[in-house]
Design a protein around this motif. Structure first.
Motif, mmCIF file in Angstrom:
data_model
loop_
_atom_site.group_PDB
_atom_site.id
_atom_site.type_symbol
_atom_site.label_atom_id
_atom_site.label_comp_id
_atom_site.label_asym_id
_atom_site.label_seq_id
_atom_site.Cartn_x
_atom_site.Cartn_y
_atom_site.Cartn_z
ATOM 1 N N ASN A 161 0.833 -1.210 0.000
ATOM 2 C CA ASN A 161 0.000 0.000 0.000
ATOM 3 C C ASN A 161 0.862 1.253 0.000
ATOM 4 O O ASN A 161 0.572 2.219 -0.701
ATOM 5 C CB ASN A 161 -0.896 0.034 1.241
ATOM 6 C CG ASN A 161 -2.187 -0.739 1.033
ATOM 7 O OD1 ASN A 161 -2.503 -1.143 -0.088
ATOM 8 N ND2 ASN A 161 -2.921 -0.948 2.107
ATOM 9 N N TYR A 165 0.399 4.037 -2.827
ATOM 10 C CA TYR A 165 -0.182 5.342 -2.552
ATOM 11 C C TYR A 165 0.878 6.421 -2.339
ATOM 12 O O TYR A 165 0.621 7.421 -1.685
ATOM 13 C CB TYR A 165 -1.164 5.249 -1.372
ATOM 14 C CG TYR A 165 -2.307 4.303 -1.696
ATOM 15 C CD1 TYR A 165 -3.300 4.693 -2.593
ATOM 16 C CD2 TYR A 165 -2.372 3.019 -1.155
ATOM 17 C CE1 TYR A 165 -4.329 3.832 -2.930
ATOM 18 C CE2 TYR A 165 -3.397 2.146 -1.487
ATOM 19 C CZ TYR A 165 -4.371 2.563 -2.373
ATOM 20 O OH TYR A 165 -5.397 1.706 -2.722
ATOM 21 N N ASP A 190 5.375 6.336 4.868
ATOM 22 C CA ASP A 190 5.565 6.777 3.477
ATOM 23 C C ASP A 190 5.407 8.289 3.369
ATOM 24 O O ASP A 190 4.892 8.938 4.269
ATOM 25 C CB ASP A 190 4.600 6.035 2.536
ATOM 26 C CG ASP A 190 3.139 6.358 2.789
ATOM 27 O OD1 ASP A 190 2.777 7.551 2.826
ATOM 28 O OD2 ASP A 190 2.333 5.404 2.941
ATOM 29 N N SER A 215 -7.620 3.310 -6.258
ATOM 30 C CA SER A 215 -7.375 1.991 -5.688
ATOM 31 C C SER A 215 -7.514 0.914 -6.765
ATOM 32 O O SER A 215 -6.714 -0.008 -6.859
ATOM 33 C CB SER A 215 -8.346 1.737 -4.536
ATOM 34 O OG SER A 215 -8.498 0.358 -4.321
ATOM 35 N N GLY A 220 -5.769 -2.702 -6.340
ATOM 36 C CA GLY A 220 -6.194 -3.055 -4.974
ATOM 37 C C GLY A 220 -7.580 -3.684 -4.961
ATOM 38 O O GLY A 220 -8.411 -3.381 -5.810
ATOM 39 N N THR A 221 -7.813 -4.570 -3.988
ATOM 40 C CA THR A 221 -9.131 -5.203 -3.875
ATOM 41 C C THR A 221 -10.014 -4.485 -2.863
ATOM 42 O O THR A 221 -11.201 -4.755 -2.773
ATOM 43 C CB THR A 221 -8.992 -6.664 -3.400
ATOM 44 O OG1 THR A 221 -8.374 -6.651 -2.106
ATOM 45 C CG2 THR A 221 -8.164 -7.492 -4.348
ATOM 46 N N GLY A 222 -9.409 -3.604 -2.062
ATOM 47 C CA GLY A 222 -10.173 -2.931 -1.021
ATOM 48 C C GLY A 222 -10.304 -3.789 0.231
ATOM 49 O O GLY A 222 -11.058 -3.468 1.148
ATOM 50 N N LEU A 225 -6.504 -3.962 4.123
ATOM 51 C CA LEU A 225 -6.415 -3.503 5.507
ATOM 52 C C LEU A 225 -7.365 -4.281 6.423
ATOM 53 O O LEU A 225 -7.061 -4.491 7.602
ATOM 54 C CB LEU A 225 -6.691 -1.999 5.604
ATOM 55 C CG LEU A 225 -5.594 -1.093 5.020
ATOM 56 C CD1 LEU A 225 -5.991 0.372 5.177
ATOM 57 C CD2 LEU A 225 -4.252 -1.349 5.696
HETATM 58 P P1 ADP Z 1 -6.865 -1.238 -1.448
HETATM 59 O O1 ADP Z 1 -6.834 -2.559 -2.094
HETATM 60 O O2 ADP Z 1 -7.897 -0.317 -2.012
HETATM 61 O O3 ADP Z 1 -5.528 -0.612 -1.295
HETATM 62 P P2 ADP Z 1 -6.805 -1.531 1.447
HETATM 63 O O4 ADP Z 1 -7.777 -2.176 2.366
HETATM 64 O O5 ADP Z 1 -5.420 -2.042 1.424
HETATM 65 O O6 ADP Z 1 -7.461 -1.585 0.004
HETATM 66 O O7 ADP Z 1 -6.775 0.010 1.778
HETATM 67 C C1 ADP Z 1 -7.998 0.729 1.903
HETATM 68 C C2 ADP Z 1 -7.827 2.169 1.474
HETATM 69 O O8 ADP Z 1 -6.945 2.826 2.391
HETATM 70 C C3 ADP Z 1 -7.173 2.353 0.110
HETATM 71 O O9 ADP Z 1 -8.114 2.271 -0.937
HETATM 72 C C4 ADP Z 1 -6.581 3.735 0.237
HETATM 73 O O10 ADP Z 1 -7.566 4.708 -0.015
HETATM 74 C C5 ADP Z 1 -6.203 3.829 1.713
HETATM 75 N N1 ADP Z 1 -4.757 3.568 1.959
HETATM 76 C C6 ADP Z 1 -4.202 2.411 2.364
HETATM 77 N N2 ADP Z 1 -2.877 2.529 2.537
HETATM 78 C C7 ADP Z 1 -2.575 3.826 2.238
HETATM 79 C C8 ADP Z 1 -1.362 4.602 2.233
HETATM 80 N N3 ADP Z 1 -0.179 4.080 2.583
HETATM 81 N N4 ADP Z 1 -1.468 5.913 1.876
HETATM 82 C C9 ADP Z 1 -2.654 6.459 1.545
HETATM 83 N N5 ADP Z 1 -3.822 5.795 1.532
HETATM 84 C C10 ADP Z 1 -3.788 4.487 1.877
#
Ligand code: ADP
Length: 266
Positions: A161, A165, A190, A215, A220-222, A225
């Motif tokens: 991530n 990002y 980051d 995303s 990304g799959t969402g 996290l």
């Molecule tokens: P995704 O597959 O969309 O990355 P995640 O569950 O990993 O799904 O993350 C959810 C959301 O959190 C992302 O869509 C993004 O908007 C935000 N995000 C995650 N990591 C970061 C990061 N390091 N910097 C900025 N935004 C982030």
């Protein structure tokens, strides 16, 4: 009344005797809403790539073979392949989540955190392909007890991530160290796009994204996290997030002392 949901039941025994039963079903109602939202989200997430896939297939089937230049045909096939991979990734993450929710935690073993972090770093380096500066400070003797496969997935989700990002030219720093109180922290900092404060509490919900388009574009799959949070919970750890829009974010897994291997504890 307010946010509470009450179920009221009037039971009549005879003309004079009645009983009024009330039950607070707020929790049940909330669970049901979460479940409904989840099913709707999964359907939506899968429908988009399926629609694209079906559309291209239809074109290919209906068009006479010689009416479509080879280059365009190849482009269609690549797009279809990408959409199929997207669906595969979503289904794989959903399966991971459901396994995490339903299976008991495995016998905790030393997982070899420094090695897992280095492996994740080389994946992140491949993804970044020289567009970011990646650096690390890893305590080579610090280890925790748990499941190696789960932790390696949480470690790399956070790291990937950070690369995704963070615009080109940015920095990603990974740390693995003990804190003053004897707990241990894996952190990924980051200098990326950052996240507004009001999004933070919802970030670990399934399919919650700050910017849907971005995303998706980054593959990304969402669910990353949501998975990382579950894994943290299964290890008695906390997933902690701090961020500032335009400056960057820090995602960390914070392990209590009791989770460290014996050799690490003073
Ligand atoms: P995704 O597959 O969309 O990355 P995640 O569950 O990993 O799904 O993350 C959810 C959301 O959190 C992302 O869509 C993004 O908007 C935000 N995000 C995650 N990591 C970061 C990061 N390091 N910097 C900025 N935004 C982030």
């Amino acid at each position: 009344s307010g946010d509470r949901v009450l179920m009221v039941q009037l039971i009549s025994y005879n003309k004079r005797q009645r009983m009024l039963l009330t039950r607070d079903v707020t929790q049940i109602e909330k669970l049901e809403t979460t479940r409904r939202d989840f099913v709707a989200n999964v359907s939506h997430e899968l429908r988009t790539p399926l629609t694209v896939l079906a559309g291209f297939l239809e074109t290919l089937i209906e068009m006479p073979a010689d009416a479509l230049p080879q280059a365009q045909r190849d482009q269609y096939l690549r797009t279809m392949h990408e959409q199929a991979q997207r669906m595969q990734a979503i289904v794989a993450d959903l399966l991971t989540l459901s396994t995490l929710e339903s299976s008991p935690t495995t016998d905790p073993q030393p997982v070899g955190m420094p090695g897992l972090i280095r492996t994740a770093l080389s994946q992140a380096e491949a993804l970044s392909n020289g567009r970011h500066t990646l650096s690390s400070e890893i305590d080579p003797h610090l280890d925790v007890l748990g499941s190696g496969s789960e932790l390696s997935s949480a470690i790399s989700n956070l790291l990937i991530n950070a690369v995704r990002y963070t615009p080109d030219g940015g920095k990603v720093t990974v740390r693995w160290h003990t804190e003053a109180d004897g707990s241990a922290r894996y952190s990924v900092t980051d200098t990326g796009i950052g996240i507004a404060a009001h999004h933070l509490p919802r970030l670990t919900e399934r399919f919650y994204r700050v910017d849907r388009g971005r995303s998706r574009e980054s593959g990304g799959t969402g669910l990353g996290l949501a998975i990382a949070k579950h894994i943290a919970m299964r290890h008695g750890a906390e997933l902690e997030i701090t961020s500032e829009v335009g400056r960057g974010s820090c995602f960390s897994l914070h392990f209590p002392r009791t989770r460290l291997t014996d050799g690490d504890r003073p």
